[in-house]
Design a protein around this motif. Sequence first.
Motif, PDB file in Angstrom:
ATOM      1  N   PHE A   4       2.648  12.025   2.450  1.00 15.73           N
ATOM      2  CA  PHE A   4       3.525  10.954   2.957  1.00 15.73           C
ATOM      3  C   PHE A   4       4.976  11.101   2.504  1.00 15.73           C
ATOM      4  O   PHE A   4       5.829  10.291   2.861  1.00 15.73           O
ATOM      5  N   ASP A   5       5.261  12.122   1.699  1.00 18.04           N
ATOM      6  CA  ASP A   5       6.641  12.339   1.217  1.00 18.04           C
ATOM      7  C   ASP A   5       7.611  12.388   2.390  1.00 18.04           C
ATOM      8  O   ASP A   5       7.320  12.989   3.425  1.00 18.04           O
ATOM      9  N   GLY A   6       8.746  11.722   2.226  1.00 18.24           N
ATOM     10  CA  GLY A   6       9.772  11.767   3.257  1.00 18.24           C
ATOM     11  C   GLY A   6       9.643  10.657   4.294  1.00 18.24           C
ATOM     12  O   GLY A   6      10.547  10.428   5.082  1.00 18.24           O
ATOM     13  N   GLU A   7       8.536   9.934   4.272  1.00 16.35           N
ATOM     14  CA  GLU A   7       8.355   8.833   5.241  1.00 16.35           C
ATOM     15  C   GLU A   7       9.091   7.580   4.758  1.00 16.35           C
ATOM     16  O   GLU A   7       9.234   7.357   3.560  1.00 16.35           O
TER      17      GLU A   7
ATOM     18  N   SER B 291       0.827  -1.210   0.000  1.00 21.39           N
ATOM     19  CA  SER B 291       0.000   0.000   0.000  1.00 21.39           C
ATOM     20  C   SER B 291       0.860   1.258   0.000  1.00 21.39           C
ATOM     21  O   SER B 291       0.398   2.337  -0.382  1.00 21.39           O
ATOM     22  N   ASP B 292       2.126   1.129   0.388  1.00 26.35           N
ATOM     23  CA  ASP B 292       3.040   2.274   0.351  1.00 26.35           C
ATOM     24  C   ASP B 292       3.273   2.792  -1.063  1.00 26.35           C
ATOM     25  O   ASP B 292       3.748   3.912  -1.252  1.00 26.35           O
ATOM     26  N   THR B 293       2.937   1.988  -2.086  1.00 24.87           N
ATOM     27  CA  THR B 293       3.188   2.415  -3.470  1.00 24.87           C
ATOM     28  C   THR B 293       1.935   2.970  -4.151  1.00 24.87           C
ATOM     29  O   THR B 293       1.919   3.171  -5.360  1.00 24.87           O
ATOM     30  N   LEU B 294       0.893   3.228  -3.365  1.00 29.17           N
ATOM     31  CA  LEU B 294      -0.402   3.589  -3.958  1.00 29.17           C
ATOM     32  C   LEU B 294      -0.354   4.834  -4.868  1.00 29.17           C
ATOM     33  O   LEU B 294      -1.066   4.907  -5.864  1.00 29.17           O
ATOM     34  N   TYR B 295       0.514   5.791  -4.526  1.00 27.30           N
ATOM     35  CA  TYR B 295       0.620   6.990  -5.373  1.00 27.30           C
ATOM     36  C   TYR B 295       1.334   6.695  -6.693  1.00 27.30           C
ATOM     37  O   TYR B 295       1.360   7.511  -7.599  1.00 27.30           O
ATOM     38  N   GLY B 296       1.922   5.511  -6.785  1.00 25.53           N
ATOM     39  CA  GLY B 296       2.658   5.160  -8.011  1.00 25.53           C
ATOM     40  C   GLY B 296       1.851   4.302  -8.973  1.00 25.53           C
ATOM     41  O   GLY B 296       2.375   3.829  -9.988  1.00 25.53           O
ATOM     42  N   VAL B 297       0.552   4.115  -8.663  1.00 31.92           N
ATOM     43  CA  VAL B 297      -0.295   3.292  -9.546  1.00 31.92           C
ATOM     44  C   VAL B 297      -0.528   4.032 -10.859  1.00 31.92           C
ATOM     45  O   VAL B 297      -1.016   5.163 -10.857  1.00 31.92           O
ATOM     46  N   THR B 298      -0.178   3.398 -11.987  1.00 25.18           N
ATOM     47  CA  THR B 298      -0.421   4.069 -13.270  1.00 25.18           C
ATOM     48  C   THR B 298      -1.449   3.340 -14.123  1.00 25.18           C
ATOM     49  O   THR B 298      -1.839   3.812 -15.178  1.00 25.18           O
ATOM     50  N   TYR B 299      -1.871   2.179 -13.684  1.00 22.16           N
ATOM     51  CA  TYR B 299      -2.990   1.462 -14.323  1.00 22.16           C
ATOM     52  C   TYR B 299      -3.447   0.369 -13.370  1.00 22.16           C
ATOM     53  O   TYR B 299      -2.765   0.071 -12.380  1.00 22.16           O
TER      54      TYR B 299
ATOM     55  N   GLY C 229      12.908   2.239   1.020  1.00 20.46           N
ATOM     56  CA  GLY C 229      13.381   3.605   0.819  1.00 20.46           C
ATOM     57  C   GLY C 229      12.426   4.623   1.408  1.00 20.46           C
ATOM     58  O   GLY C 229      11.624   4.308   2.298  1.00 20.46           O
ATOM     59  N   ILE C 230      12.539   5.849   0.854  1.00 24.26           N
ATOM     60  CA  ILE C 230      11.764   6.988   1.361  1.00 24.26           C
ATOM     61  C   ILE C 230      10.742   7.402   0.308  1.00 24.26           C
ATOM     62  O   ILE C 230      11.060   7.436  -0.881  1.00 24.26           O
ATOM     63  N   LEU C 231       9.543   7.743   0.728  1.00 22.70           N
ATOM     64  CA  LEU C 231       8.492   8.086  -0.236  1.00 22.70           C
ATOM     65  C   LEU C 231       8.718   9.445  -0.914  1.00 22.70           C
ATOM     66  O   LEU C 231       9.138  10.411  -0.262  1.00 22.70           O
ATOM     67  N   VAL C 232       8.437   9.483  -2.216  1.00 20.15           N
ATOM     68  CA  VAL C 232       8.421  10.725  -2.994  1.00 20.15           C
ATOM     69  C   VAL C 232       7.141  10.721  -3.837  1.00 20.15           C
ATOM     70  O   VAL C 232       6.503   9.665  -3.970  1.00 20.15           O
ATOM     71  N   ASN C 233       6.784  11.856  -4.369  1.00 13.84           N
ATOM     72  CA  ASN C 233       5.566  11.982  -5.196  1.00 13.84           C
ATOM     73  C   ASN C 233       4.335  11.395  -4.509  1.00 13.84           C
ATOM     74  O   ASN C 233       3.442  10.869  -5.173  1.00 13.84           O
ATOM     75  N   SER C 234       4.312  11.473  -3.182  1.00 13.42           N
ATOM     76  CA  SER C 234       3.232  10.821  -2.453  1.00 13.42           C
ATOM     77  C   SER C 234       2.551  11.777  -1.479  1.00 13.42           C
ATOM     78  O   SER C 234       2.176  11.385  -0.355  1.00 13.42           O
ATOM     79  N   SER C 235       2.434  13.041  -1.907  1.00 11.25           N
ATOM     80  CA  SER C 235       1.684  14.031  -1.144  1.00 11.25           C
ATOM     81  C   SER C 235       2.124  14.093   0.319  1.00 11.25           C
ATOM     82  O   SER C 235       3.310  14.173   0.608  1.00 11.25           O
TER      83      SER C 235
END
Length: 565
Positions: free
Chosen positions: A393-396, A256-264, A385-391
């Motif tokens: 949650f960035d930096g977590e 679920s940590d990758t939810l902002y990276g869903v592209t399809y 790693g650390i979250l980016v592009n995730s509103s």
Amino acid sequence: MIKEYKPNEIEAKWQKEWENKNIYRTENELEGKENYYVLEMFSYPSGKLHVGHLRNYTIGDAIARYKKMNGYNVLHPFGWDSFGLPAENAAIDNNVHPGEWTKKNIENMKRQLKLMGISHDWSREIATYTEEYYKWNQWFFIKMYEKGLKKKKKSYVNWCPECNTVLANEQVESGKCWRHGKTDVIQKELSQWYLKITDYADELLKGHQELRGHWPEQVLTMQKNWIGKSFGTEVDFKLPIENGDDITIPAFTTRSDTLYGVTYVVLAPEHSLVKEIILKENPSIKDAVEAMINEDKIFRTAEDKEKEGVFTGKYVINPINNELVPLWIANYVLMDYGTGAVMAVPAHDERDFAFAKKYNLPVRTVIKSLDDTQNDDTKAMTGEGILVNSSEFDGEKNTEAKIKIAEKLESIGLGKKTTNYRLHDWLISRQRYWGTPIPIIYDEDGNMHLEKIENLPVKLPSDIQFSGNGNPLETSDAFKNVILPNGKKGRRETDTMDTFFDSSWYYLRYLNPNMTEAPFDTQNANSWMPVDQYIGGIEHAVMHLLYARFFHKALRDMGLHNTNE
Ligand code: ANZ
Ligand code: ZN
């Protein structure tokens, strides 16, 4: 003194003496002696003993004798796992009844085994093809049905064109039939009987603690992987419908940590939405979808297999940021894992990455590795790693964001934490003759009726034609057509049971092989279980050994004994 060892003379002489004195006969209780149960895996009466059998039985023999000499009351029984396909194939090839073929084979193998002088207690011999034995399979079937452990379900199932029957998942090895190593297993949509082994998935895993140190670690690992418990989140993607309510498509993810990276988002080709909505609106992709369904299920998800897919023409909403992402159908998503739908994150999942590259779908990085050599846009970054592009949650750290994102979804009602298992319910129906008839009758409206306990056993008929086409039981009118208690016409179920059903409880039948009022005696079961030493091949690790453990627990819960393993 005779100098030469003449086995024919000396062994025959002493074997006769042992038999006359009944020295291998075991009582269920012997005062002052502790019980010790030595069991070799159930034997299929193929016709002749081979050295593989002897390897197994010699180990059992040595242990049984050793324990006996050490003062134990040793049980060392033998019997025959005597339903199954080879007998039926022999019937087709040689025009001999499977029962006769089986009986002859048993006689010969028993003669050979006796020649070896193995210390089996032959007074307890059992054979699953006998009415006295399979009656109890039917009895268990009915009791399990009443307990809610049985279900009939229509779905895509494994079919071996060589065996002409369905197979359980456990009987498919790298896409091939476990009995026909060169035959591809295909998918057929059929209505079949299942036993709900998944109700016991957790207990089967936890029970490993009780077995640790007694069972080979390798077997426990194979079972653990087969059960495949996985913690994750079900994320609800919405499919907007014109002039109607949105349709929810839940997707199971462990990330679920990758939810902002869903592209399809991807559906399995067998997903119900594909048939119900997508193909109706977009029939041009029907051929592509059918081609995927017909691909071998195991092969289709192999890592190096070319990923195939089609765009549905539709878009779904990502619940975390309301973004519209395209909805695809692809071969690498299976219907029988999770929810049959996947949120695709090409930047962090290898399969999604390969698919996105092939079909030109966007790749969006949402986790940066602390080890910069991992951040390479020619492949998926699957590490931490650390979250980016995730509103917000960035930096977590991604491990922490995983929990927080799942919680956020839960709080907005668009997701929930779940546990998923790789293990599926055990498909037990077979379209064959030489097995236990399933004690079910259908009335003219298709309603199901359990056979009455007092009518058991439902006997296998003998007016059968073995042509090699279809289920031979269908050729017996006397078997098929029955009259229901209400006087109306009924039709008997013609599927028979998987023979692994027979071998899931045989070790209990040895305790009371001639009992007519119950499958075995509860007190005897409580005093003899668990089997102290079980001897057989590792190929049974996720079939027989898993089925039998499940059965044992189910019988415990039916009050038939009080042991766990
Ligand atoms: C998004 C994601 C991002 C995933 C990521 C992985 C890595 P295990 O651990 O085996 O349970 N998945 C879920 N259902 C599937 C299905 N029916 N067919 C094929 N793949 C399926 O694997 C869970 C992961 O397998 C899920 O997490 C999903 O992909 C995929 F960077 O979701 B994941
Ligand atoms: Zn086969």
